[in-house]
Design a protein around this motif. Structure first.
Motif, PDB file in Angstrom:
ATOM      1  N   TYR A  31       1.465  28.374 -19.291  1.00  0.00           N
ATOM      2  CA  TYR A  31       0.283  27.864 -19.992  1.00  0.00           C
ATOM      3  C   TYR A  31       0.732  27.140 -21.256  1.00  0.00           C
ATOM      4  CZ  TYR A  31      -2.528  30.983 -17.091  1.00  0.00           C
ATOM      5  OH  TYR A  31      -3.124  31.608 -16.031  1.00  0.00           O
ATOM      6  N   ILE A  32      -0.142  26.261 -21.748  1.00  0.00           N
ATOM      7  CA  ILE A  32       0.086  25.618 -23.037  1.00  0.00           C
ATOM      8  C   ILE A  32      -1.265  25.513 -23.750  1.00  0.00           C
ATOM      9  CG2 ILE A  32      -0.071  23.289 -22.044  1.00  0.00           C
ATOM     10  CD1 ILE A  32       1.950  22.405 -24.230  1.00  0.00           C
ATOM     11  N   CYS A  33      -1.278  25.889 -25.032  1.00  0.00           N
ATOM     12  CA  CYS A  33      -2.529  25.855 -25.794  1.00  0.00           C
ATOM     13  C   CYS A  33      -2.748  24.461 -26.376  1.00  0.00           C
ATOM     14  CB  CYS A  33      -2.500  26.909 -26.896  1.00  0.00           C
ATOM     15  SG  CYS A  33      -1.385  26.532 -28.268  1.00  0.00           S
ATOM     16  N   ASN A  34      -3.954  24.227 -26.901  1.00  0.00           N
ATOM     17  CA  ASN A  34      -4.292  22.898 -27.429  1.00  0.00           C
ATOM     18  C   ASN A  34      -3.410  22.523 -28.621  1.00  0.00           C
ATOM     19  OD1 ASN A  34      -6.203  25.081 -28.543  1.00  0.00           O
ATOM     20  ND2 ASN A  34      -6.316  23.498 -30.121  1.00  0.00           N
ATOM     21  N   ASP A  35      -3.052  23.503 -29.483  1.00  0.00           N
ATOM     22  CA  ASP A  35      -2.210  23.197 -30.647  1.00  0.00           C
ATOM     23  C   ASP A  35      -0.815  22.754 -30.224  1.00  0.00           C
ATOM     24  OD1 ASP A  35      -4.220  23.783 -32.440  1.00  0.00           O
ATOM     25  OD2 ASP A  35      -3.636  25.890 -32.645  1.00  0.00           O
ATOM     26  N   CYS A  36      -0.221  23.475 -29.278  1.00  0.00           N
ATOM     27  CA  CYS A  36       1.124  23.110 -28.824  1.00  0.00           C
ATOM     28  C   CYS A  36       1.100  21.811 -28.031  1.00  0.00           C
ATOM     29  CB  CYS A  36       1.727  24.239 -27.984  1.00  0.00           C
ATOM     30  SG  CYS A  36       2.185  25.697 -28.953  1.00  0.00           S
ATOM     31  N   LEU A  37      -0.003  21.555 -27.321  1.00  0.00           N
ATOM     32  CA  LEU A  37      -0.130  20.293 -26.601  1.00  0.00           C
ATOM     33  C   LEU A  37      -0.194  19.121 -27.580  1.00  0.00           C
ATOM     34  CD1 LEU A  37      -0.387  19.003 -23.837  1.00  0.00           C
ATOM     35  CD2 LEU A  37      -2.854  19.334 -23.972  1.00  0.00           C
ATOM     36  N   GLU A  38      -0.915  19.281 -28.691  1.00  0.00           N
ATOM     37  CA  GLU A  38      -0.973  18.238 -29.716  1.00  0.00           C
ATOM     38  C   GLU A  38       0.401  18.032 -30.356  1.00  0.00           C
ATOM     39  OE1 GLU A  38      -4.000  19.369 -32.437  1.00  0.00           O
ATOM     40  OE2 GLU A  38      -5.631  19.213 -30.968  1.00  0.00           O
ATOM     41  N   LEU A  39       1.131  19.149 -30.568  1.00  0.00           N
ATOM     42  CA  LEU A  39       2.477  19.040 -31.124  1.00  0.00           C
ATOM     43  C   LEU A  39       3.395  18.257 -30.191  1.00  0.00           C
ATOM     44  CD1 LEU A  39       4.694  19.773 -33.156  1.00  0.00           C
ATOM     45  CD2 LEU A  39       4.943  21.971 -31.980  1.00  0.00           C
ATOM     46  N   CYS A  40       3.293  18.525 -28.882  1.00  0.00           N
ATOM     47  CA  CYS A  40       4.106  17.794 -27.904  1.00  0.00           C
ATOM     48  C   CYS A  40       3.755  16.307 -27.904  1.00  0.00           C
ATOM     49  CB  CYS A  40       3.908  18.390 -26.511  1.00  0.00           C
ATOM     50  SG  CYS A  40       4.619  20.036 -26.302  1.00  0.00           S
ATOM     51  N   ASN A  41       2.473  15.986 -28.048  1.00  0.00           N
ATOM     52  CA  ASN A  41       2.065  14.580 -28.113  1.00  0.00           C
ATOM     53  C   ASN A  41       2.636  13.892 -29.354  1.00  0.00           C
ATOM     54  OD1 ASN A  41       0.576  14.334 -25.728  1.00  0.00           O
ATOM     55  ND2 ASN A  41      -1.252  15.226 -26.667  1.00  0.00           N
ATOM     56  N   ASP A  42       2.649  14.627 -30.481  1.00  0.00           N
ATOM     57  CA  ASP A  42       3.227  14.069 -31.706  1.00  0.00           C
ATOM     58  C   ASP A  42       4.717  13.782 -31.510  1.00  0.00           C
ATOM     59  OD1 ASP A  42       0.798  14.243 -32.960  1.00  0.00           O
ATOM     60  OD2 ASP A  42       1.240  16.142 -33.987  1.00  0.00           O
ATOM     61  N   ILE A  43       5.424  14.692 -30.831  1.00  0.00           N
ATOM     62  CA  ILE A  43       6.861  14.509 -30.591  1.00  0.00           C
ATOM     63  C   ILE A  43       7.097  13.306 -29.687  1.00  0.00           C
ATOM     64  CG2 ILE A  43       8.894  15.551 -29.514  1.00  0.00           C
ATOM     65  CD1 ILE A  43       7.789  18.280 -30.412  1.00  0.00           C
ATOM     66  N   LEU A  44       6.260  13.162 -28.641  1.00  0.00           N
ATOM     67  CA  LEU A  44       6.422  12.034 -27.725  1.00  0.00           C
ATOM     68  C   LEU A  44       6.173  10.700 -28.418  1.00  0.00           C
ATOM     69  CD1 LEU A  44       4.684  13.438 -24.512  1.00  0.00           C
ATOM     70  CD2 LEU A  44       7.126  13.049 -24.860  1.00  0.00           C
ATOM     71  N   ASN A  45       5.281  10.693 -29.405  1.00  0.00           N
ATOM     72  CA  ASN A  45       4.945   9.454 -30.107  1.00  0.00           C
ATOM     73  C   ASN A  45       5.856   9.176 -31.308  1.00  0.00           C
ATOM     74  OD1 ASN A  45       2.751   8.816 -28.414  1.00  0.00           O
ATOM     75  ND2 ASN A  45       1.409  10.224 -29.539  1.00  0.00           N
ATOM     76  N   ASP A  46       6.756  10.129 -31.608  1.00  0.00           N
ATOM     77  CA  ASP A  46       7.678   9.956 -32.738  1.00  0.00           C
ATOM     78  C   ASP A  46       8.952   9.287 -32.237  1.00  0.00           C
ATOM     79  OD1 ASP A  46       9.418  10.181 -34.890  1.00  0.00           O
ATOM     80  OD2 ASP A  46       8.619  12.124 -35.506  1.00  0.00           O
ATOM     81  N   PRO A  47       9.317   8.107 -32.756  1.00  0.00           N
ATOM     82  CA  PRO A  47      10.522   7.410 -32.265  1.00  0.00           C
ATOM     83  C   PRO A  47      11.819   8.099 -32.667  1.00  0.00           C
ATOM     84  CG  PRO A  47       9.595   6.250 -34.161  1.00  0.00           C
ATOM     85  CD  PRO A  47       8.625   7.340 -33.814  1.00  0.00           C
ATOM     86  N   THR A  48      11.774   9.038 -33.612  1.00  0.00           N
ATOM     87  CA  THR A  48      12.984   9.722 -34.045  1.00  0.00           C
ATOM     88  C   THR A  48      13.484  10.642 -32.935  1.00  0.00           C
ATOM     89  OG1 THR A  48      12.092   9.753 -36.284  1.00  0.00           O
ATOM     90  CG2 THR A  48      14.003  11.149 -35.852  1.00  0.00           C
ATOM     91  N   PRO A  49      14.758  10.520 -32.488  1.00  0.00           N
ATOM     92  CA  PRO A  49      15.258  11.337 -31.378  1.00  0.00           C
ATOM     93  C   PRO A  49      15.174  12.832 -31.650  1.00  0.00           C
ATOM     94  CG  PRO A  49      16.756   9.518 -31.860  1.00  0.00           C
ATOM     95  CD  PRO A  49      15.753   9.552 -32.959  1.00  0.00           C
ATOM     96  N   PHE A  50      15.567  13.264 -32.867  1.00  0.00           N
ATOM     97  CA  PHE A  50      15.554  14.684 -33.208  1.00  0.00           C
ATOM     98  C   PHE A  50      14.686  14.870 -34.445  1.00  0.00           C
ATOM     99  CE2 PHE A  50      19.566  14.132 -30.912  1.00  0.00           C
ATOM    100  CZ  PHE A  50      19.430  15.103 -29.933  1.00  0.00           C
ATOM    101  N   SER A  51      13.387  14.721 -34.274  1.00  0.00           N
ATOM    102  CA  SER A  51      12.467  14.862 -35.389  1.00  0.00           C
ATOM    103  C   SER A  51      12.363  16.326 -35.795  1.00  0.00           C
ATOM    104  CB  SER A  51      11.083  14.342 -35.005  1.00  0.00           C
ATOM    105  OG  SER A  51      10.525  15.154 -33.981  1.00  0.00           O
TER     106      SER A  51
END
Length: 211
Positions: A31-51
């Motif tokens: 499972y994944i909660c809405n907060d962690c899903l938003e965090l994953c979206n932020d990571i995918l949209n961040d161009p920094t490889p190791f943000s």
């Protein structure tokens, strides 16, 4: 197989359904909660490889989730039907540049074989979100070759470490097809994939096994 959805926990943060706004179900008990899903979206949209967000997510301790009812029995049945036909104990060891590779066993199955090993090395520096597997190249005396890591696995074994200056990993690598019945010697070369960034790069480990 059944699973009480009210017991669901986020696989990323460990919170229960009652502690989050939304919970998205994945396969099995994932499972994944809405907060962690938003965090994953932020990571995918961040161009920094190791943000910072990516490193924070990767450094979280694993979430232990209860398996669905009947899953353990199913896994036991799978293990019973996937026992090796033959196990050969090797216990071959080589050291180089502060690392030790121990070839522990070879497992023979119906259509493939596995090489089981221990890799002892200095701990990886902060920032690594994964442990790179050792790359293998195998060749027998008849000229047959096997390359790479075919579906193996690598597990951290901190309980085997002798102190904070080394880390122990238990690994296996899978190869197919089986060596021919006429093969007598198997040469195994192994390389640390991170070694290519060192100066000078380490020479590969090399072992010879009598079949």
């Amino acid at each position: 197989m059944s699973f009480d959805r009210s017991l669901a926990r986020c696989s990323f943060c460990g919170r229960h359904t009652s502690e989050v706004r939304r919970m998205v179900a994945g396969p099995g008990a994932a499972y994944i909660c809405n907060d962690c899903l938003e965090l994953c979206n932020d990571i995918l949209n961040d161009p920094t490889p190791f943000s910072a967000k990516a490193l924070e997510l990767a450094s979280r301790p694993p979430v232990v989730i209860a398996a669905p009812q009947g899953l353990e029995t199913e896994r036991e049945n799978m293990r019973a039907t996937h026992e090796p036909l033959r196990v050969v104990t090797l216990e071959l060891e080589q050291k180089q540049q502060g690392m030790t590779l121990i070839l522990h066993q070879m497992h023979y199955y119906q259509a493939h074989f596995e090489l089981h090993y221990l890799w002892i090395r200095p701990p990886l520096t902060a920032g690594f979100a994964f442990v790179p597997r050792i790359i293998f190249f195998l060749k027998d005396n008849l000229g047959a070759q096997w390359t790479g890591d075919r579906g193996g696995m690598l597990l951290a074994r901190p309980e085997l470490a002798s102190g904070p200056n080394n880390a122990v990993y238990q690994g296996s690598a899978r190869f197919r097809p089986l060596p021919a019945a006429e093969a007598r010697v198997l040469t195994i070369r192994a390389a640390d994939p991170l070694g290519q960034f060192e100066d000078p790069p380490p020479t590969p480990w090399q072992f010879e096994i009598t079949l």
